[in-house]
Design a protein around this motif. Sequence first.
Motif, PDB file in Angstrom:
ATOM      1  N   PHE A   1       1.426  11.392  -9.692  1.00  0.00           N
ATOM      2  CA  PHE A   1       1.670  11.925  -8.559  1.00  0.00           C
ATOM      3  C   PHE A   1       2.339  12.702  -7.356  1.00  0.00           C
ATOM      4  O   PHE A   1       3.912  12.324  -7.879  1.00  0.00           O
ATOM      5  CB  PHE A   1       0.783  10.468  -7.404  1.00  0.00           C
ATOM      6  CG  PHE A   1       0.237  10.981  -7.124  1.00  0.00           C
ATOM      7  CD1 PHE A   1      -1.917  11.221  -6.191  1.00  0.00           C
ATOM      8  CD2 PHE A   1       1.099  10.820  -5.009  1.00  0.00           C
ATOM      9  CE1 PHE A   1      -1.819  11.413  -4.994  1.00  0.00           C
ATOM     10  CE2 PHE A   1       0.334  11.695  -4.191  1.00  0.00           C
ATOM     11  CZ  PHE A   1      -1.651  11.698  -4.169  1.00  0.00           C
TER      12      PHE A   1
ATOM     13  N   HIS B   1       6.419   6.665  -1.398  1.00  0.00           N
ATOM     14  CA  HIS B   1       6.725   6.190  -0.368  1.00  0.00           C
ATOM     15  C   HIS B   1       8.463   5.181  -0.722  1.00  0.00           C
ATOM     16  O   HIS B   1       9.724   5.920  -0.460  1.00  0.00           O
ATOM     17  CB  HIS B   1       6.240   5.611   1.002  1.00  0.00           C
ATOM     18  CG  HIS B   1       5.344   7.407   1.399  1.00  0.00           C
ATOM     19  ND1 HIS B   1       5.931   8.403   1.786  1.00  0.00           N
ATOM     20  CD2 HIS B   1       4.460   7.792   1.511  1.00  0.00           C
ATOM     21  CE1 HIS B   1       4.917   8.911   2.142  1.00  0.00           C
ATOM     22  NE2 HIS B   1       3.796   8.123   1.987  1.00  0.00           N
TER      23      HIS B   1
ATOM     24  N   ILE C   1      -2.228  15.770   0.439  1.00  0.00           N
ATOM     25  CA  ILE C   1      -2.412  14.970  -0.554  1.00  0.00           C
ATOM     26  C   ILE C   1      -2.663  13.817  -0.698  1.00  0.00           C
ATOM     27  O   ILE C   1      -3.283  13.127  -1.329  1.00  0.00           O
ATOM     28  CB  ILE C   1      -1.979  15.855  -1.713  1.00  0.00           C
ATOM     29  CG1 ILE C   1      -0.490  15.324  -1.756  1.00  0.00           C
ATOM     30  CG2 ILE C   1      -2.100  16.502  -2.484  1.00  0.00           C
ATOM     31  CD1 ILE C   1      -0.297  15.590  -2.950  1.00  0.00           C
TER      32      ILE C   1
ATOM     33  N   SER D   1       9.737  13.409  10.510  1.00  0.00           N
ATOM     34  CA  SER D   1       8.736  11.275  10.923  1.00  0.00           C
ATOM     35  C   SER D   1       9.278  11.152  11.999  1.00  0.00           C
ATOM     36  O   SER D   1       8.715  10.038  12.211  1.00  0.00           O
ATOM     37  CB  SER D   1       8.863  10.957   8.910  1.00  0.00           C
ATOM     38  OG  SER D   1       8.442  11.577   8.199  1.00  0.00           O
TER      39      SER D   1
ATOM     40  N   ILE E   1       2.452  -1.766  10.195  1.00  0.00           N
ATOM     41  CA  ILE E   1       2.989  -0.695   8.872  1.00  0.00           C
ATOM     42  C   ILE E   1       3.120   0.068   9.782  1.00  0.00           C
ATOM     43  O   ILE E   1       5.032   0.573   9.921  1.00  0.00           O
ATOM     44  CB  ILE E   1       2.260   0.200   8.710  1.00  0.00           C
ATOM     45  CG1 ILE E   1       1.031  -1.174   7.157  1.00  0.00           C
ATOM     46  CG2 ILE E   1       2.080   1.009   7.546  1.00  0.00           C
ATOM     47  CD1 ILE E   1       0.773  -0.250   6.311  1.00  0.00           C
TER      48      ILE E   1
ATOM     49  N   ILE F   1       7.549   0.923   9.342  1.00  0.00           N
ATOM     50  CA  ILE F   1       8.304   2.315   9.264  1.00  0.00           C
ATOM     51  C   ILE F   1       9.311   2.308  10.465  1.00  0.00           C
ATOM     52  O   ILE F   1      10.515   2.759  10.383  1.00  0.00           O
ATOM     53  CB  ILE F   1       7.150   3.241   9.236  1.00  0.00           C
ATOM     54  CG1 ILE F   1       5.731   3.372   8.156  1.00  0.00           C
ATOM     55  CG2 ILE F   1       7.753   4.580   9.557  1.00  0.00           C
ATOM     56  CD1 ILE F   1       4.957   4.060   8.559  1.00  0.00           C
TER      57      ILE F   1
ATOM     58  N   TYR G   1       1.017  -1.452   0.028  1.00  0.00           N
ATOM     59  CA  TYR G   1       0.012   0.203  -0.406  1.00  0.00           C
ATOM     60  C   TYR G   1       1.236   1.208   0.127  1.00  0.00           C
ATOM     61  O   TYR G   1       0.407   2.380  -0.579  1.00  0.00           O
ATOM     62  CB  TYR G   1      -0.829  -0.042   1.379  1.00  0.00           C
ATOM     63  CG  TYR G   1      -1.766  -1.284   0.864  1.00  0.00           C
ATOM     64  CD1 TYR G   1      -3.127  -0.543   0.230  1.00  0.00           C
ATOM     65  CD2 TYR G   1      -2.349  -2.371   2.150  1.00  0.00           C
ATOM     66  CE1 TYR G   1      -4.112  -1.677   0.019  1.00  0.00           C
ATOM     67  CE2 TYR G   1      -2.902  -2.849   2.263  1.00  0.00           C
ATOM     68  CZ  TYR G   1      -3.861  -3.416   0.641  1.00  0.00           C
ATOM     69  OH  TYR G   1      -5.254  -3.744   0.535  1.00  0.00           O
TER      70      TYR G   1
END
Lengths: 456, 387
Positions: free
Chosen positions: B312, B298, B341, B323, B357, B361, B293
Motif C-alpha cells: 500500500f 503510519h 487513498i 500535520s 487517537i 498523535i 488501527y
Amino acid sequence: MKIDYKIEPPVVEGRLSLSQIEELVAKPLETRPDKKFFIAIGISGTALLIGIICVAITLHYGIGMWGNNQPVGWGFGIVNFVFWVGIGHAGTLISAILFLLRQKWRTGIARFAEAMTIFAVICAGLFPILHTGRPWLGGYLFPYPNQHGLWINFTSPLIWDVFAVSTYFTVSLVFWYIGLIPDFASLRERTASKVKKIIYSIFSLGWRHSNRNWLHYEKAYLLLAGFATPLVLSVHTIVSFDFAVSIMPGWHTTIFPPYFVAGAIFSGFAMVVTVLIFVRKIFNLEHIITLNHFDKMNKVIMATGMMVGYAYAMEFFIAWYSGNPFEQFVIINRAFGPYAWAYWIMVTCNVVFPQLFWIKKFRRSIPVMLAIAILVNVGMWFERFVITVTSLHRDYLPSSWGYFTPTLYDIGILVGSFGLFFTLVILFTKTLPVVSISEVKAVAGGAQPSHHGGNH
Amino acid sequence: MNRTDKIFGIAALFDTPDAIINAAEKVTAAGYKKIDVNTPYPVHGMNKAMKLKPSKLGFITLFFGLSGAAFAMLFMFWAMSLEYPMIIGGKPFFSLPAFIPITFEVTVLLATLSTVIGMLTFFFNYPNNNHPLNGTAYIKAVAVDKFGICIEASDNKFDKDVIEQLLHHLGANEIETIYYPKDEVYPIFQPKYLMFLAATAIATSLVTYFVLNKLMFMDPFNWMMVQDKLIPQEKSEVFEDGFGMRKPVEGTVARGFIPYPFMGEPTPADVLSNPFLPTRENIELGKKKYLIYCSPCHGNYAEGDSRLRGQFPNPPTLHSVRSREMSDGMLYHIITNGQNIMPSYASQVTREERWAIVNYIRVLQRAKFARESDLQEIKKESAANVE
C-alpha cells in the motif's frame, strides 16, 4: 317457641326402620332414570359441551383466546380455580371436622358433601392445567428424574399448590371410598342384577360387616378424619400463598390464609345447601336430610360469612394502619375504582344477605335459603375476581395499567366447569348411594343398645 | 350346591342391638375365641362385649407418616441444596419454611394411603369375596337390619350341638350352618383366555405406537414446531411490500451513531473541536487504538514507516509541519472521512476512540519536537523516580 337445647332433635326423622332407610337410599339406584333426570342431565350436559368446545378452541389457538393479558396476567383461570377449590372444602369439613366434633347430624349429608368435594376439585384442577397452555405436559409439574438433572422449584407456592391439591384429591377420594365400602356390601346383597352384583362385589372387596373389621374401620376413619382436617385447612392456606407470597399490594398480607379458609367453607356450605335442596326433594330424602340439617348449615354460612366480612374490614384497617401508600391505594381502588361494581356485589352477597339467617324462620325456609345460598356463591366468585383482578390491573407501573375483560371463551369455560360439576353430581345420584347407609342406620332411633346410654 | 361339606361355623341372627350385645358377652364368657359378630353398622359397646383389643392400625399411620415427612424433607434438601443448587427468590439453598408445605402434604398423603391400604390388605386380607360367609343368607340379613354372631369350627371348643343350644338359649331366631365353598379353578390355557391376552397385547402396542409416534406430533400437540411468528427474511402478508423485515423509520438514529456533518468533504471549512482532555486514561486509550488501527501504515511513531512493504502506498509522516499545524478537528476529520487513498475509519473506531487517537498523535508530535523545558521536566521526573 320453647326449645330444650339439652335434648338433640333426632337425626333421622319419621321413625324409619333400618330397612326403610336402606330402601330409601338405594331406590334411585334400582329404578330407571325418569324424565326429570334426563332434563337435568340435558341442561348440565349442554353446559359441559359449551365448555368442551371452548377448551378445544383454547387448545388449538392457545390461551391468547382468553382475556388475560398484561397487566392482568391472572384472569379467569385463577379465579375459577380458587372458587372451585373453595367449594370443595365444605365436603371435607362436614365429613372430617364435624366427625371429630362428634356432630351426628353430619351423617345424612357427609357422603354427598364428600362427593361434591371430589367433583369440585376436578373442576378446580382443570383451570391451572389449562392455563399452562399445554395440559398434556402436566407431568412436568411433578418431580421426576430427567435428562436435564433439573428438579421442580420446591420453594414456589405454585408447586405447593400442585402437591396440596393432588394430595387433597387423593385423600378425599380414599376417604370417600372407605365410607362407601360397607354400602357397596349392602348393595351387593340387595341387587338382583348379575352385572351389578359383580361390580358391587369388586368394590365392596368382600366386606362382611364383621365387628372385627368395624373395630379397625372406625379407627381408620378417625385417623383419616384427623389427617383430613389439617389437610383441608392447609389446602386453602396454600392456595392463598399463591397470592400472599408475592409482593403485590393487596395480596401480600398475613390475613390471607384464615381469610381464604373461612371463605372456602362459606362458599362450600352454600353450594352444599343449593344442591341438597334439589336432591332431597327429587329423591324424597326429607326424613334423612331434614330441615334441622339445613338450619345448622345455614348457621355455619352465617358465621363464616361474618368472618369473611371481618376480613374485608380488616383489609381496610391494615391498609391504613400499615401506612403503606401502595396498600392504601389498592384497597381504596378496590372499593371505589374501576372494579367498584364487583367489590360491592361481593360485599352485599357475602356480608349483607347472610345476615338474614339470624332469623330462625329464614334458616328453615327452603326458598329463602336457596336464594341466599346462590347469592353467596355469586358473591364468593366475585371475591376471588376482586382479589385477583383489582390488584393486578393497577400495578406499580402506571404506564401499564389496564382493564381486564373476559372473552367469550373465558365465560364458556366457566359455564363448562359448572356443567362438568353438575353432570358428575347428577350421575353420582344415580350410581352411588347419596347418603351413607351404614352411618345413617347407626344414628337412627333405637339403633344402639339401650343400656349403653346416651350420646357418644 | 356350590359348597363342600366341610363346616366353617355356625351363625345365628338376632333382632335387636341389645340382644346381640348380650349374645356376644355370653358367647365370649363361655370361652369361645374364634367368634365374629356381623352388624349392619358398628354397634356401641361391642368391642367390650367381645373383649377385643384396641386397634393397632395407628402404628402403621405413625410409621408411614414419619417416613413421609423425613423423605420429603431429605429429598428437597438433596435436590435444592446438593444436586442442583440454585438461588430462587433470594431464599437460601436449604430454606426450611419454604419446604414445610410440601413436607406436610407428603406426610398426610403417605399416612392416609398407608393406613387405608394397610387396613384393607394387612388387617382384613381384602379383597376376599370368596370367604365362606359371603353369599349366605346370614350375610344378606346382617347387611340390612339383623345382628349376627358366628362361631367358627376352628375354635378349640367347637361342638355343633352345644353351640346351637347355647344360641337358642340366647334367643337367636335363625341359626345357619356355614360350609366352606368349593375352590374355584381358573384354567389359564383356555383358547378364549389366550385370545384375550393376545388381543390386549396387540391393542396396547398399537395405541402406544400411535400415541408416541403420531398423536404427539398432531395439532395441538406439536411441541411448538408450528408457530405464528416471522423469522428473518420471511415473507409477510401483513405489509404491503411483502417483506417480513422492516426498515427503520426515516431519520432514525441508532444509539452511538450520531451522523457526522462533514462526511465526503475533503477540507471542511469548519470542523469540530476536541471534547476530551488529554488525560492519562484518554491517551492510553488513544495509544492502544492507534497501534491497532493506524500503525500498520503510519508506523509505531507516526513517522510514515509503513510495515506493509509496498503493498500500500506509504503515507506521509505525521510530524510534518502540515500535520503539526492541523487542528484537532482536522485530524479527527481525516480519521472519520479518510483522505485521498486513506480510507475512512468511522466504522471501526468509535467517536471517543477517534478523539483519543488525536490526543495520542499530539503526544507523539510533542515527543519528536521536545523543547528544552520538556527535557528538564523529564530529567526531574526520572531523578525523582531513582530516589
